[in-house]
Design an enzyme around this catalytic site. Structure first.
Site, PDB file in Angstrom:
ATOM      1  N   HIS A  49       0.604  -0.535 -65.056  1.00  0.00           N
ATOM      2  CA  HIS A  49       0.768  -0.341 -63.620  1.00  0.00           C
ATOM      3  C   HIS A  49       1.018  -1.691 -62.945  1.00  0.00           C
ATOM      4  CE1 HIS A  49      -3.706  -1.063 -63.843  1.00  0.00           C
ATOM      5  NE2 HIS A  49      -3.382  -1.887 -62.873  1.00  0.00           N
TER       6      HIS A  49
HETATM    7  P1  TYD Z   1      -7.451   2.550 -64.963  1.00  0.00           P
HETATM    8  O1  TYD Z   1      -6.695   2.152 -63.739  1.00  0.00           O
HETATM    9  O2  TYD Z   1      -6.876   3.614 -65.834  1.00  0.00           O
HETATM   10  O3  TYD Z   1      -7.732   1.259 -65.853  1.00  0.00           O
HETATM   11  P2  TYD Z   1      -6.693   0.285 -66.587  1.00  0.00           P
HETATM   12  O4  TYD Z   1      -5.604   0.003 -65.615  1.00  0.00           O
HETATM   13  O5  TYD Z   1      -7.522  -0.900 -66.886  1.00  0.00           O
HETATM   14  O6  TYD Z   1      -6.213   0.917 -67.824  1.00  0.00           O
HETATM   15  O7  TYD Z   1      -8.920   2.932 -64.520  1.00  0.00           O
HETATM   16  C1  TYD Z   1      -9.772   3.730 -65.301  1.00  0.00           C
HETATM   17  C2  TYD Z   1     -10.618   4.605 -64.376  1.00  0.00           C
HETATM   18  O8  TYD Z   1     -11.521   3.829 -63.617  1.00  0.00           O
HETATM   19  C3  TYD Z   1      -9.769   5.389 -63.389  1.00  0.00           C
HETATM   20  O9  TYD Z   1     -10.360   6.664 -63.267  1.00  0.00           O
HETATM   21  C4  TYD Z   1      -9.925   4.623 -62.102  1.00  0.00           C
HETATM   22  C5  TYD Z   1     -11.314   4.014 -62.224  1.00  0.00           C
HETATM   23  N1  TYD Z   1     -11.495   2.726 -61.556  1.00  0.00           N
HETATM   24  C6  TYD Z   1     -12.379   2.619 -60.504  1.00  0.00           C
HETATM   25  O10 TYD Z   1     -13.013   3.604 -60.089  1.00  0.00           O
HETATM   26  N2  TYD Z   1     -12.582   1.395 -59.936  1.00  0.00           N
HETATM   27  C7  TYD Z   1     -11.914   0.307 -60.354  1.00  0.00           C
HETATM   28  O11 TYD Z   1     -12.145  -0.796 -59.812  1.00  0.00           O
HETATM   29  C8  TYD Z   1     -10.974   0.425 -61.440  1.00  0.00           C
HETATM   30  C9  TYD Z   1     -10.211  -0.779 -61.923  1.00  0.00           C
HETATM   31  C10 TYD Z   1     -10.797   1.652 -62.008  1.00  0.00           C
END
Ligand code: TYD
Length: 133
Positions: A49
């Site tokens: 992303h």
């Molecule tokens: P995600 O964006 O998929 O993580 P990455 O980009 O590291 O692979 O996030 C995983 C889950 O955690 C998703 O359900 C969103 C949640 N999340 C939060 O609630 N707070 C945060 O600060 C972050 C980074 C993710």
């Protein structure tokens, strides 16, 4: 693409090492959120992303991983394996994380709260945004 790394001063003595990150001193933004990624399963790739408006500092405080940054023109792989060093990720940059060691703890400091509407999760949408600029 210029990679911005921040080297932290290690305060150490015979007992071991310590790094302090202080807003206004050795991090160029105000910290609103801290999160960390750990216990990442074998072969997992994360991220995929970009953000519309978010500054982050990423530090492998234990173990290692590869952090890929892609500004739409160039793609760079940054091997993070040093708790004394942070990678600054800002602007509209596509990021991916892979090759996590079993013991990797990836600490992320961010200048804003979690906000799903700030995410760009579609690579084509990201490219269109970059090219439209
Ligand atoms: P995600 O964006 O998929 O993580 P990455 O980009 O590291 O692979 O996030 C995983 C889950 O955690 C998703 O359900 C969103 C949640 N999340 C939060 O609630 N707070 C945060 O600060 C972050 C980074 C993710």
């Amino acid at each position: 693409m210029i990679l911005n790394k921040i080297k932290f001063k290690t305060l150490g003595d015979e007992r071991g090492s310590l790094v302090a990150i202080e807003q206004g001193y050795n991090i160029p933004f105000d910290i609103k959120r801290v999160y960390y990624i750990f216990d990442t399963k074998k072969g997992v790739e994360r991220g995929f992303h970009a953000h519309h408006n978010l500054q982050q500092l990423v530090i492998a405080i234990n173990g290692s991983c590869d952090f890929i940054v892609d500004d739409g023109r160039e793609r760079k792989i940054v091997h993070l394996d040093n708790p004394n060093e942070g990678l600054l990720v800002n602007g509209i940059v596509w990021r991916e994380m892979k090759s996590f060691s079993d013991d990797c703890v990836l600490l992320v400091l961010a200048d804003d709260y979690y906000n799903e509407s700030d995410y760009i999760r579609d690579y084509n949408e990201f490219k269109e945004l970059i090219n439209g600029k």
